[in-house]
Design an enzyme around this catalytic site. Structure first.
Site, mmCIF file in Angstrom:
data_model
loop_
_atom_site.group_PDB
_atom_site.id
_atom_site.type_symbol
_atom_site.label_atom_id
_atom_site.label_comp_id
_atom_site.label_asym_id
_atom_site.label_seq_id
_atom_site.Cartn_x
_atom_site.Cartn_y
_atom_site.Cartn_z
ATOM 1 C CG ASP A 1 73.595 28.659 54.702
ATOM 2 O OD1 ASP A 1 72.351 28.646 54.744
ATOM 3 O OD2 ASP A 1 74.304 28.863 55.694
ATOM 4 C CB ALA B 1 63.900 34.210 53.392
ATOM 5 C CG HIS C 1 69.930 29.505 60.769
ATOM 6 N ND1 HIS C 1 70.141 30.850 60.642
ATOM 7 C CD2 HIS C 1 68.614 29.357 60.997
ATOM 8 C CE1 HIS C 1 69.001 31.496 60.783
ATOM 9 N NE2 HIS C 1 68.053 30.612 60.989
ATOM 10 C CG HIS C 2 67.777 28.959 56.408
ATOM 11 N ND1 HIS C 2 67.285 30.229 56.195
ATOM 12 C CD2 HIS C 2 67.244 28.548 57.579
ATOM 13 C CE1 HIS C 2 66.486 30.574 57.205
ATOM 14 N NE2 HIS C 2 66.441 29.564 58.051
ATOM 15 C CB ALA C 3 73.271 24.222 55.161
#
Length: 247
Positions: free
Chosen positions: A3, A226, A180-182
Protein backbone atom coordinates in the site's frame (compact mmCIF):
# COMPACT_ATOMS: atom_id res chain seq x y z
CA UNK A 1 0.20 -6.93 0.29
CA UNK A 2 1.43 -3.47 -0.60
CA UNK A 3 0.00 0.00 0.00
CA UNK A 4 1.03 3.62 -0.41
CA UNK A 5 1.75 5.64 2.68
CA UNK A 6 -0.24 8.84 2.91
CA UNK A 7 1.24 11.17 5.51
CA UNK A 8 -0.87 14.18 6.55
CA UNK A 9 0.51 17.68 7.05
CA UNK A 10 -1.84 20.17 8.63
CA UNK A 11 -1.59 23.75 9.86
CA UNK A 12 -4.00 26.25 11.40
CA UNK A 13 -3.43 29.83 10.32
CA UNK A 14 -4.31 33.01 12.19
CA UNK A 15 -6.25 34.28 9.16
CA UNK A 16 -8.66 32.28 6.96
CA UNK A 17 -7.45 30.77 3.72
CA UNK A 18 -10.97 30.68 2.28
CA UNK A 19 -13.55 33.34 1.53
CA UNK A 20 -16.44 32.34 3.76
CA UNK A 21 -18.83 34.67 1.93
CA UNK A 22 -18.99 32.31 -1.06
CA UNK A 23 -22.46 32.03 -2.66
CA UNK A 24 -22.06 28.24 -2.89
CA UNK A 25 -24.58 26.42 -0.73
CA UNK A 26 -23.20 22.92 -1.16
CA UNK A 27 -26.67 21.55 -1.98
CA UNK A 28 -25.63 20.80 -5.58
CA UNK A 29 -29.07 21.47 -7.04
CA UNK A 30 -30.86 24.35 -8.78
CA UNK A 31 -30.95 26.32 -5.52
CA UNK A 32 -27.13 26.38 -5.49
CA UNK A 33 -25.84 29.18 -7.79
CA UNK A 34 -22.38 27.61 -8.00
CA UNK A 35 -23.91 24.32 -9.16
CA UNK A 36 -26.00 26.15 -11.77
CA UNK A 37 -22.88 27.93 -13.08
CA UNK A 38 -21.02 24.63 -13.35
CA UNK A 39 -23.96 22.83 -14.97
CA UNK A 40 -24.73 25.51 -17.55
CA UNK A 41 -21.32 26.99 -18.44
CA UNK A 42 -18.72 24.76 -16.78
CA UNK A 43 -17.38 27.68 -14.76
CA UNK A 44 -17.27 28.81 -11.14
CA UNK A 45 -15.87 27.28 -7.94
CA UNK A 46 -17.20 23.80 -8.74
CA UNK A 47 -15.23 23.74 -11.99
CA UNK A 48 -12.00 23.66 -9.98
CA UNK A 49 -10.54 20.98 -7.74
CA UNK A 50 -10.10 23.66 -5.09
CA UNK A 51 -6.61 22.44 -4.24
CA UNK A 52 -3.07 21.89 -5.46
CA UNK A 53 -1.73 18.64 -6.91
CA UNK A 54 1.96 18.19 -7.68
CA UNK A 55 4.84 15.70 -7.56
CA UNK A 56 8.31 15.92 -6.05
CA UNK A 57 11.48 13.82 -6.01
CA UNK A 58 12.90 13.10 -2.58
CA UNK A 59 16.55 12.57 -1.68
CA UNK A 60 16.01 8.79 -1.67
CA UNK A 61 14.09 8.25 -4.91
CA UNK A 62 15.44 5.05 -6.45
CA UNK A 63 15.40 6.50 -9.98
CA UNK A 64 15.06 9.85 -11.76
CA UNK A 65 11.29 9.95 -11.27
CA UNK A 66 9.29 11.79 -8.64
CA UNK A 67 8.46 9.51 -5.74
CA UNK A 68 6.05 11.78 -3.85
CA UNK A 69 2.58 13.04 -4.77
CA UNK A 70 0.90 15.93 -2.95
CA UNK A 71 -2.83 16.62 -2.56
CA UNK A 72 -3.05 19.98 -0.82
CA UNK A 73 -6.09 22.14 -0.14
CA UNK A 74 -7.48 24.71 2.28
CA UNK A 75 -10.44 24.25 4.58
CA UNK A 76 -9.91 20.58 5.35
CA UNK A 77 -9.41 19.80 9.03
CA UNK A 78 -9.54 16.00 8.63
CA UNK A 79 -6.45 13.78 8.65
CA UNK A 80 -7.53 10.53 7.03
CA UNK A 81 -10.67 8.54 6.32
CA UNK A 82 -13.13 7.46 8.98
CA UNK A 83 -16.92 6.96 9.31
CA UNK A 84 -18.57 10.33 8.73
CA UNK A 85 -15.49 11.82 7.01
CA UNK A 86 -17.52 12.98 3.99
CA UNK A 87 -19.78 15.02 6.26
CA UNK A 88 -16.96 16.94 7.93
CA UNK A 89 -17.41 20.73 7.96
CA UNK A 90 -14.75 22.89 6.24
CA UNK A 91 -12.69 25.10 8.51
CA UNK A 92 -11.30 28.11 6.57
CA UNK A 93 -8.34 28.48 8.96
CA UNK A 94 -6.93 25.01 8.18
CA UNK A 95 -4.73 23.91 5.30
CA UNK A 96 -4.19 20.17 4.92
CA UNK A 97 -1.94 18.15 2.65
CA UNK A 98 -1.83 14.43 2.04
CA UNK A 99 1.61 13.29 0.92
CA UNK A 100 1.67 10.00 -0.98
CA UNK A 101 4.86 7.96 -1.02
CA UNK A 102 4.81 6.39 -4.50
CA UNK A 103 7.84 4.12 -4.14
CA UNK A 104 6.74 2.37 -0.98
CA UNK A 105 9.31 -0.29 -0.13
CA UNK A 106 7.31 -2.31 2.42
CA UNK A 107 5.70 -5.52 1.06
CA UNK A 108 4.86 -6.89 4.53
CA UNK A 109 1.05 -6.46 4.50
CA UNK A 110 -1.05 -9.58 4.87
CA UNK A 111 -4.60 -10.74 4.11
CA UNK A 112 -5.68 -13.94 5.86
CA UNK A 113 -9.01 -15.76 5.75
CA UNK A 114 -10.78 -16.08 9.06
CA UNK A 115 -13.33 -18.60 7.80
CA UNK A 116 -14.46 -20.61 4.80
CA UNK A 117 -17.60 -18.46 4.85
CA UNK A 118 -17.08 -15.71 2.20
CA UNK A 119 -19.28 -13.36 4.24
CA UNK A 120 -16.75 -13.24 7.07
CA UNK A 121 -14.30 -10.36 6.64
CA UNK A 122 -10.66 -11.45 6.34
CA UNK A 123 -7.94 -10.40 8.78
CA UNK A 124 -6.09 -7.50 7.14
CA UNK A 125 -2.83 -6.16 8.55
CA UNK A 126 -0.88 -3.55 6.61
CA UNK A 127 2.21 -3.92 8.84
CA UNK A 128 3.19 -0.35 8.11
CA UNK A 129 6.91 0.45 8.29
CA UNK A 130 7.81 -3.21 8.87
CA UNK A 131 10.49 -3.17 6.13
CA UNK A 132 12.64 -0.39 4.64
CA UNK A 133 11.20 2.12 7.09
CA UNK A 134 14.28 4.34 7.02
CA UNK A 135 13.97 4.99 3.28
CA UNK A 136 10.22 5.66 3.39
CA UNK A 137 10.51 7.89 6.45
CA UNK A 138 13.31 9.90 4.84
CA UNK A 139 11.24 10.48 1.69
CA UNK A 140 8.18 11.57 3.67
CA UNK A 141 10.32 13.76 5.93
CA UNK A 142 11.71 15.49 2.83
CA UNK A 143 8.12 16.15 1.74
CA UNK A 144 7.11 17.53 5.15
CA UNK A 145 10.11 19.88 5.12
CA UNK A 146 9.10 21.11 1.66
CA UNK A 147 5.55 21.87 2.81
CA UNK A 148 6.71 23.88 5.80
CA UNK A 149 9.12 25.85 3.61
CA UNK A 150 6.11 26.70 1.44
CA UNK A 151 3.98 27.69 4.44
CA UNK A 152 6.79 29.83 5.84
CA UNK A 153 7.19 31.62 2.51
CA UNK A 154 3.57 32.84 2.60
CA UNK A 155 4.20 35.15 5.54
CA UNK A 156 0.93 34.00 7.15
CA UNK A 157 1.26 33.23 10.89
CA UNK A 158 0.25 29.66 11.63
CA UNK A 159 0.56 26.81 14.11
CA UNK A 160 1.66 23.32 13.06
CA UNK A 161 -0.96 20.68 13.90
CA UNK A 162 0.43 17.64 12.05
CA UNK A 163 3.14 16.41 12.29
CA UNK A 164 2.72 16.79 16.03
CA UNK A 165 5.60 19.04 17.21
CA UNK A 166 5.53 17.25 20.57
CA UNK A 167 6.61 13.87 19.13
CA UNK A 168 8.71 14.88 16.12
CA UNK A 169 8.28 14.48 12.39
CA UNK A 170 9.21 10.81 11.91
CA UNK A 171 7.26 9.47 14.85
CA UNK A 172 4.23 11.53 13.83
CA UNK A 173 4.47 10.15 10.28
CA UNK A 174 4.46 6.58 11.63
CA UNK A 175 1.60 7.35 14.03
CA UNK A 176 -0.69 9.00 11.47
CA UNK A 177 0.10 7.59 8.03
CA UNK A 178 -2.82 5.94 6.29
CA UNK A 179 -3.66 4.61 2.84
CA UNK A 180 -6.45 3.31 0.63
CA UNK A 181 -4.68 1.86 -2.42
CA UNK A 182 -3.95 -1.66 -1.17
CA UNK A 183 -2.64 -3.98 -3.89
CA UNK A 184 -0.41 -7.00 -4.42
CA UNK A 185 -2.08 -9.60 -2.20
CA UNK A 186 -1.96 -12.10 -5.11
CA UNK A 187 1.22 -11.12 -6.91
CA UNK A 188 2.08 -12.05 -10.49
CA UNK A 189 5.44 -13.71 -10.99
CA UNK A 190 7.50 -16.21 -13.00
CA UNK A 191 6.59 -19.87 -13.14
CA UNK A 192 9.43 -20.88 -10.80
CA UNK A 193 8.42 -18.37 -8.09
CA UNK A 194 7.26 -19.79 -4.79
CA UNK A 195 3.72 -19.32 -3.49
CA UNK A 196 4.86 -16.56 -1.15
CA UNK A 197 6.46 -14.66 -4.05
CA UNK A 198 3.69 -15.05 -6.64
CA UNK A 199 0.32 -16.77 -6.89
CA UNK A 200 -0.55 -16.02 -10.55
CA UNK A 201 1.48 -16.40 -13.72
CA UNK A 202 1.83 -13.98 -16.63
CA UNK A 203 -1.54 -15.16 -18.03
CA UNK A 204 -3.33 -14.31 -14.74
CA UNK A 205 -3.78 -18.02 -13.98
CA UNK A 206 -3.77 -18.99 -10.32
CA UNK A 207 -1.00 -21.51 -9.76
CA UNK A 208 -2.29 -24.95 -8.89
CA UNK A 209 -5.96 -24.10 -9.54
CA UNK A 210 -7.35 -25.06 -12.94
CA UNK A 211 -9.68 -22.59 -14.67
CA UNK A 212 -9.20 -19.73 -12.19
CA UNK A 213 -7.71 -16.34 -13.05
CA UNK A 214 -7.33 -13.16 -11.04
CA UNK A 215 -7.54 -9.81 -12.87
CA UNK A 216 -7.41 -6.87 -10.48
CA UNK A 217 -4.90 -4.74 -8.57
CA UNK A 218 -4.00 -7.65 -6.31
CA UNK A 219 -1.70 -9.09 -9.01
CA UNK A 220 0.70 -6.14 -9.17
CA UNK A 221 4.13 -7.07 -7.78
CA UNK A 222 4.02 -3.76 -5.89
CA UNK A 223 1.66 -0.80 -5.65
CA UNK A 224 1.96 1.15 -8.96
CA UNK A 225 2.68 4.74 -7.97
CA UNK A 226 0.07 7.13 -6.62
CA UNK A 227 -3.18 6.05 -8.28
CA UNK A 228 -3.84 2.39 -9.21
CA UNK A 229 -6.86 3.17 -11.42
CA UNK A 230 -5.04 3.61 -14.73
CA UNK A 231 -2.67 0.65 -14.29
CA UNK A 232 -5.62 -1.56 -13.35
CA UNK A 233 -7.50 -0.54 -16.52
CA UNK A 234 -4.37 -1.39 -18.52
CA UNK A 235 -4.11 -4.73 -16.75
CA UNK A 236 -7.70 -5.60 -17.67
CA UNK A 237 -6.99 -4.81 -21.32
CA UNK A 238 -4.11 -7.26 -21.41
CA UNK A 239 -6.20 -9.87 -19.58
CA UNK A 240 -9.08 -9.88 -22.04
CA UNK A 241 -6.63 -10.18 -24.94
CA UNK A 242 -4.99 -13.18 -23.24
CA UNK A 243 -8.36 -14.80 -22.51
CA UNK A 244 -9.75 -14.23 -26.04
CA UNK A 245 -6.64 -15.91 -27.46
CA UNK A 246 -7.39 -18.93 -25.27
CA UNK A 247 -4.02 -18.77 -23.57
Amino acid sequence: MHDNYEAPVQIRAEVPWLNTSSPCTGSYDLSDPCFVAWQTTGTGPYASSGGLFFTYRSSVSWDSDSDLFFLSLPGLAADGFYPGYSNSTPDPFYWSTSIVRMQTANPAGTVKLRSRDPRVAPAINFNYFRHNAETDLQALSDAVDLMFRVFNSTGVPYAAVIPDPAVGTRQSIMDQSFGHHATSSCRMGPANATGAEACVDSKFRVKGVKGLRVVDASVFPRVPGAMPNGPTFTLSRKAFEVILKGE
